[in-house]
Design a protein around this motif. Structure first.
Motif, PDB file in Angstrom:
ATOM      1  N   LEU A 330       0.823  -1.208   0.000  1.00  0.00           N
ATOM      2  CA  LEU A 330       0.000   0.000   0.000  1.00  0.00           C
ATOM      3  C   LEU A 330       0.857   1.258   0.000  1.00  0.00           C
ATOM      4  CD1 LEU A 330      -2.774   1.352   0.291  1.00  0.00           C
ATOM      5  CD2 LEU A 330      -2.597   1.007   2.758  1.00  0.00           C
ATOM      6  N   ALA A 331       1.908   1.275   0.839  1.00  0.00           N
ATOM      7  CA  ALA A 331       2.768   2.463   0.919  1.00  0.00           C
ATOM      8  C   ALA A 331       3.422   2.758  -0.432  1.00  0.00           C
ATOM      9  CB  ALA A 331       3.836   2.260   1.991  1.00  0.00           C
ATOM     10  N   VAL A 332       3.916   1.720  -1.090  1.00  0.00           N
ATOM     11  CA  VAL A 332       4.572   1.910  -2.387  1.00  0.00           C
ATOM     12  C   VAL A 332       3.566   2.392  -3.434  1.00  0.00           C
ATOM     13  CG1 VAL A 332       5.741   0.711  -4.272  1.00  0.00           C
ATOM     14  CG2 VAL A 332       6.369   0.207  -1.906  1.00  0.00           C
ATOM     15  N   THR A 333       2.382   1.809  -3.441  1.00  0.00           N
ATOM     16  CA  THR A 333       1.378   2.171  -4.452  1.00  0.00           C
ATOM     17  C   THR A 333       0.858   3.582  -4.250  1.00  0.00           C
ATOM     18  OG1 THR A 333       0.726  -0.154  -4.580  1.00  0.00           O
ATOM     19  CG2 THR A 333      -0.762   1.461  -5.553  1.00  0.00           C
ATOM     20  N   VAL A 334       0.565   3.954  -2.992  1.00  0.00           N
ATOM     21  CA  VAL A 334       0.077   5.309  -2.719  1.00  0.00           C
ATOM     22  C   VAL A 334       1.134   6.336  -3.099  1.00  0.00           C
ATOM     23  CG1 VAL A 334      -0.559   6.916  -0.874  1.00  0.00           C
ATOM     24  CG2 VAL A 334      -1.570   4.650  -0.929  1.00  0.00           C
ATOM     25  N   ARG A 335       2.392   6.030  -2.835  1.00  0.00           N
ATOM     26  CA  ARG A 335       3.472   6.953  -3.201  1.00  0.00           C
ATOM     27  C   ARG A 335       3.549   7.092  -4.726  1.00  0.00           C
ATOM     28  NH1 ARG A 335       5.496  11.490  -1.873  1.00  0.00           N
ATOM     29  NH2 ARG A 335       7.707  11.759  -2.291  1.00  0.00           N
ATOM     30  N   ARG A 336       3.408   6.000  -5.435  1.00  0.00           N
ATOM     31  CA  ARG A 336       3.421   6.065  -6.905  1.00  0.00           C
ATOM     32  C   ARG A 336       2.267   6.928  -7.412  1.00  0.00           C
ATOM     33  NH1 ARG A 336       4.231  -0.407  -7.818  1.00  0.00           N
ATOM     34  NH2 ARG A 336       6.513  -0.481  -7.888  1.00  0.00           N
ATOM     35  N   LEU A 337       1.101   6.736  -6.829  1.00  0.00           N
ATOM     36  CA  LEU A 337      -0.051   7.540  -7.244  1.00  0.00           C
ATOM     37  C   LEU A 337       0.176   9.016  -6.955  1.00  0.00           C
ATOM     38  CD1 LEU A 337      -2.937   5.221  -5.968  1.00  0.00           C
ATOM     39  CD2 LEU A 337      -2.393   5.711  -8.355  1.00  0.00           C
ATOM     40  N   ALA A 338       0.751   9.317  -5.789  1.00  0.00           N
ATOM     41  CA  ALA A 338       0.984  10.716  -5.413  1.00  0.00           C
ATOM     42  C   ALA A 338       1.952  11.398  -6.358  1.00  0.00           C
ATOM     43  CB  ALA A 338       1.507  10.794  -3.978  1.00  0.00           C
ATOM     44  N   LEU A 339       2.917  10.628  -6.873  1.00  0.00           N
ATOM     45  CA  LEU A 339       3.922  11.199  -7.779  1.00  0.00           C
ATOM     46  C   LEU A 339       3.529  11.075  -9.242  1.00  0.00           C
ATOM     47  CD1 LEU A 339       7.196   9.914  -6.056  1.00  0.00           C
ATOM     48  CD2 LEU A 339       6.215  12.211  -5.940  1.00  0.00           C
ATOM     49  N   GLY A 340       2.352  10.511  -9.501  1.00  0.00           N
ATOM     50  CA  GLY A 340       1.916  10.348 -10.883  1.00  0.00           C
ATOM     51  C   GLY A 340       2.730   9.333 -11.656  1.00  0.00           C
ATOM     52  N   LEU A 341       3.215   8.287 -10.970  1.00  0.00           N
ATOM     53  CA  LEU A 341       4.094   7.298 -11.605  1.00  0.00           C
ATOM     54  C   LEU A 341       3.351   6.063 -12.086  1.00  0.00           C
ATOM     55  CD1 LEU A 341       7.162   7.467  -9.170  1.00  0.00           C
ATOM     56  CD2 LEU A 341       6.823   8.656 -11.338  1.00  0.00           C
ATOM     57  N   ILE A 342       2.012   6.097 -12.069  1.00  0.00           N
ATOM     58  CA  ILE A 342       1.241   4.977 -12.616  1.00  0.00           C
ATOM     59  C   ILE A 342       0.432   5.504 -13.792  1.00  0.00           C
ATOM     60  CG2 ILE A 342      -0.433   3.159 -12.136  1.00  0.00           C
ATOM     61  CD1 ILE A 342       0.329   3.244  -9.246  1.00  0.00           C
ATOM     62  N   LEU A 395      -0.349 -13.288  -0.594  1.00  0.00           N
ATOM     63  CA  LEU A 395      -0.785 -13.005  -1.963  1.00  0.00           C
ATOM     64  C   LEU A 395      -1.939 -12.003  -1.939  1.00  0.00           C
ATOM     65  CD1 LEU A 395      -1.161 -13.430  -5.019  1.00  0.00           C
ATOM     66  CD2 LEU A 395      -2.496 -15.495  -4.473  1.00  0.00           C
ATOM     67  N   VAL A 396      -2.912 -12.241  -1.079  1.00  0.00           N
ATOM     68  CA  VAL A 396      -4.038 -11.318  -0.948  1.00  0.00           C
ATOM     69  C   VAL A 396      -3.554  -9.937  -0.514  1.00  0.00           C
ATOM     70  CG1 VAL A 396      -6.115 -10.801   0.411  1.00  0.00           C
ATOM     71  CG2 VAL A 396      -5.748 -13.105  -0.493  1.00  0.00           C
ATOM     72  N   ALA A 397      -2.574  -9.905   0.388  1.00  0.00           N
ATOM     73  CA  ALA A 397      -2.041  -8.635   0.868  1.00  0.00           C
ATOM     74  C   ALA A 397      -1.423  -7.824  -0.266  1.00  0.00           C
ATOM     75  CB  ALA A 397      -0.998  -8.882   1.956  1.00  0.00           C
ATOM     76  N   GLY A 398      -0.647  -8.495  -1.132  1.00  0.00           N
ATOM     77  CA  GLY A 398      -0.056  -7.790  -2.267  1.00  0.00           C
ATOM     78  C   GLY A 398      -1.104  -7.275  -3.230  1.00  0.00           C
ATOM     79  N   LEU A 399      -2.092  -8.119  -3.513  1.00  0.00           N
ATOM     80  CA  LEU A 399      -3.175  -7.704  -4.412  1.00  0.00           C
ATOM     81  C   LEU A 399      -3.956  -6.526  -3.833  1.00  0.00           C
ATOM     82  CD1 LEU A 399      -4.570 -11.192  -5.528  1.00  0.00           C
ATOM     83  CD2 LEU A 399      -3.620  -9.436  -7.055  1.00  0.00           C
ATOM     84  N   ALA A 400      -4.369  -6.646  -2.571  1.00  0.00           N
ATOM     85  CA  ALA A 400      -5.184  -5.595  -1.953  1.00  0.00           C
ATOM     86  C   ALA A 400      -4.397  -4.303  -1.788  1.00  0.00           C
ATOM     87  CB  ALA A 400      -5.708  -6.068  -0.597  1.00  0.00           C
ATOM     88  N   GLY A 401      -3.114  -4.423  -1.401  1.00  0.00           N
ATOM     89  CA  GLY A 401      -2.296  -3.229  -1.188  1.00  0.00           C
ATOM     90  C   GLY A 401      -2.090  -2.410  -2.440  1.00  0.00           C
ATOM     91  N   ALA A 402      -2.136  -3.064  -3.603  1.00  0.00           N
ATOM     92  CA  ALA A 402      -1.982  -2.339  -4.873  1.00  0.00           C
ATOM     93  C   ALA A 402      -3.332  -2.010  -5.505  1.00  0.00           C
ATOM     94  CB  ALA A 402      -1.143  -3.166  -5.843  1.00  0.00           C
ATOM     95  N   PHE A 403      -4.263  -2.954  -5.431  1.00  0.00           N
ATOM     96  CA  PHE A 403      -5.535  -2.810  -6.136  1.00  0.00           C
ATOM     97  C   PHE A 403      -6.446  -1.766  -5.478  1.00  0.00           C
ATOM     98  CE2 PHE A 403      -9.972  -4.284  -6.783  1.00  0.00           C
ATOM     99  CZ  PHE A 403     -10.027  -4.184  -8.162  1.00  0.00           C
ATOM    100  N   ILE A 404      -6.544  -1.799  -4.160  1.00  0.00           N
ATOM    101  CA  ILE A 404      -7.493  -0.922  -3.457  1.00  0.00           C
ATOM    102  C   ILE A 404      -7.185   0.562  -3.668  1.00  0.00           C
ATOM    103  CG2 ILE A 404      -8.270  -0.196  -1.154  1.00  0.00           C
ATOM    104  CD1 ILE A 404      -8.339  -3.151  -0.390  1.00  0.00           C
ATOM    105  N   PRO A 405      -5.941   1.038  -3.446  1.00  0.00           N
ATOM    106  CA  PRO A 405      -5.704   2.481  -3.663  1.00  0.00           C
ATOM    107  C   PRO A 405      -5.923   2.922  -5.103  1.00  0.00           C
ATOM    108  CG  PRO A 405      -3.635   1.331  -3.263  1.00  0.00           C
ATOM    109  CD  PRO A 405      -4.737   0.371  -2.931  1.00  0.00           C
ATOM    110  N   SER A 419      -7.400   3.650   2.279  1.00  0.00           N
ATOM    111  CA  SER A 419      -6.885   2.348   1.836  1.00  0.00           C
ATOM    112  C   SER A 419      -6.514   1.423   2.983  1.00  0.00           C
ATOM    113  CB  SER A 419      -5.660   2.551   0.937  1.00  0.00           C
ATOM    114  OG  SER A 419      -6.003   3.225  -0.241  1.00  0.00           O
ATOM    115  N   SER A 420      -5.829   1.952   4.001  1.00  0.00           N
ATOM    116  CA  SER A 420      -5.293   1.084   5.052  1.00  0.00           C
ATOM    117  C   SER A 420      -6.392   0.317   5.765  1.00  0.00           C
ATOM    118  CB  SER A 420      -4.484   1.909   6.057  1.00  0.00           C
ATOM    119  OG  SER A 420      -5.281   2.899   6.661  1.00  0.00           O
TER     120      SER A 420
END
Length: 444
Positions: A330-342, A395-405, A419-420
């Motif tokens: 989640l931390a990595v994905t939210v940071r990517r979203l904040a920086l416009g990296l997705i 596996l669910v944690a990785g999916l949810a941490g990226a998919f939900i945000p 998200s958290s």
């Protein structure tokens, strides 16, 4: 609070001993940020007494550097005429920031005493989190019809009215921005050379309505010391400098950290306990409701837990590891979203990567967990169950941490604040469900 030099400590002692004459004399020779530290170290009454005694130019420099809540308290406590004197010493953008924190009637009482209030009022009309709220109208601009020597003379005349500047803007007869000049290029140019031959095209201009996060990204992207702010017709309205953006980056990072913890980004770090409760309680209530969901899963398998009591020791381990892995993704994905990296179309790739990371981490931790179960004499079947539950939950944690945000942002919900809670619910429910469900199928 740690004071950084003997001079600052001496200033604090002088203020507390009410020796204001020596205090003012010494204050003239310290940096504004250091004077701000002195004011922050004083009690409210001591601080007010010092600010009243200080010349407006010293008070203004220090109050800009101090915590905004303290500045607001000071401006409210001071007589409007004294507060207006401080405002007049500030640049228009800093003045707008200070005045903007006050109630409308307090703003009017102070602005009524300000000799030139037009620029401040214009900046106050913009949203404080927009480019217009960040910019200063104090710019150095020359006409495109001037020669280099004429432009240098014009810059000299304007320099006294403007703070530090690094870029000279070039405008046409209608005030439209047509170019920029680096000071080095202007000084080194032949005296008779026209400005329009020296200037470069404007870089990364922004509109006054642009969000401050986008402004910060633009300034970082083009690596320039200042950005021009223009209206829809291209007329130059003001400039935003890198120091303004540094404050924005700090503010946005603080806001994201607070939201990531389930706290409103609007909560001041020095807020009263009532404000903190009002900010946090709603999200704790949401979290409580999601915890009931996880509890319902355990309740549904209460027969399994009562017959295999040892599972109660493994439940927090499986769920806790899933929560930690989900928070990492989640931390990595939210940071990517904040920086416009997705970019558009890359969301699936990001989710797939985090799912793969989750599986690999799950396999590694699952093997360790299974070996621990066998070593504790709980049997190889239980080892298989905890291995599968651990692998599946990570596996669910990785999916949810990226998919939900990513999904939340699609629906214009801030992923940092919501998200958290949902990721934790997913990992708790899946962790308990996998462990208890597999135990029911394989051990009973």
């Amino acid at each position: 609070m740690t004071l950084r030099s003997p001079a600052i400590e001496k200033l604090v002692h002088l203020a507390r001993d009410r020796e204001l004459g020596p205090f003012i004399e010494l204050a003239r020779h310290v940096e504004p940020a250091d004077l701000a530290d002195v004011l922050a170290a004083l009690a409210d009454g001591e601080r007010l007494r010092v600010v009243r005694a200080l010349p407006p130019e010293l008070s203004a420099e220090a109050l800009v550097e101090i915590d905004p809540s303290i500045t607001t308290e000071m401006m409210v406590a001071l007589p409007p005429s004294t507060a207006a004197g401080i405002v007049e010493e500030l640049s228009d953008d800093d003045a707008a920031d200070v005045i903007g924190e006050l109630e409308p009637e307090q703003q009017e009482a102070i602005l009524r005493e300000v000799e030139d209030r037009a620029d401040v009022e214009r900046l106050l009309s913009y949203d404080e989190k927009s480019a217009g709220g960040l910019m200063t109208t104090e710019v150095v601009a020359v006409g495109d019809g001037l020669s280099a020597v004429e432009a240098i003379d014009a810059v000299r005349r304007m320099a006294d009215e403007v703070g530090d500047f690094y870029t000279v803007f070039v405008t046409d007869d209608q005030g439209r921005l047509v170019g920029e000049l680096a000071l080095k290029d202007l000084v080194l140019a032949a005296p008779a050379r026209p400005v329009r031959e020296i200037m470069t095209p404007p870089i990364g201009t922004v509109s006054p309505e642009e969000d401050q996060e986008e402004v910060a990204r633009t300034l970082q992207r083009y690596n320039v010391p200042a950005l021009a702010v223009t209206d829809p017709q291209g007329r130059l309205l003001g400039r935003i400098t890198f120091d303004d953006v540094a404050d924005v980056i700090e503010e946005e990072a603080t806001e994201d950290i607070l939201r990531f913890g389930g706290t409103s980004g609007d909560e001041e770090l020095g807020a009263r306990w009532e404000d903190a409760v009002r900010s946090r309680l709603p999200w704790l209530c949401v979290n409580l409701l999601t915890a009931f969901v996880a509890g319902a899963v355990v309740l549904a398998f209460q027969d399994v837990v009562s017959r295999i009591v040892v599972l109660s020791a493994w439940m927090p381990i499986i769920a806790g590891m899933g929560g930690n892995a989900g928070t990492q993704a989640l931390a990595v994905t939210v940071r990517r979203l904040a920086l416009g990296l997705i970019p558009a179309g890359q969301a699936v790739r990001v989710v797939t990567k985090e799912a793969l990371v989750g599986v690999i981490n799950g396999l590694a931790n699952g093997i360790i967990t299974a070996l621990a179960a066998v070593a504790l004499g709980q049997g190889w079947k239980l080892g298989v169950v905890v291995f599968m539950a651990m692998t599946g939950n990570l596996l669910v944690a990785g999916l949810a941490g990226a998919f939900i945000p990513i999904i939340l942002e699609k629906f214009d919900v801030d992923p940092a604040i919501a998200s958290s809670i949902f990721v934790t619910t997913f990992t708790d429910v899946c962790g308990f469900g996998l462990l208890l469900g597999l135990s029911s199928a394989l051990l009973l």
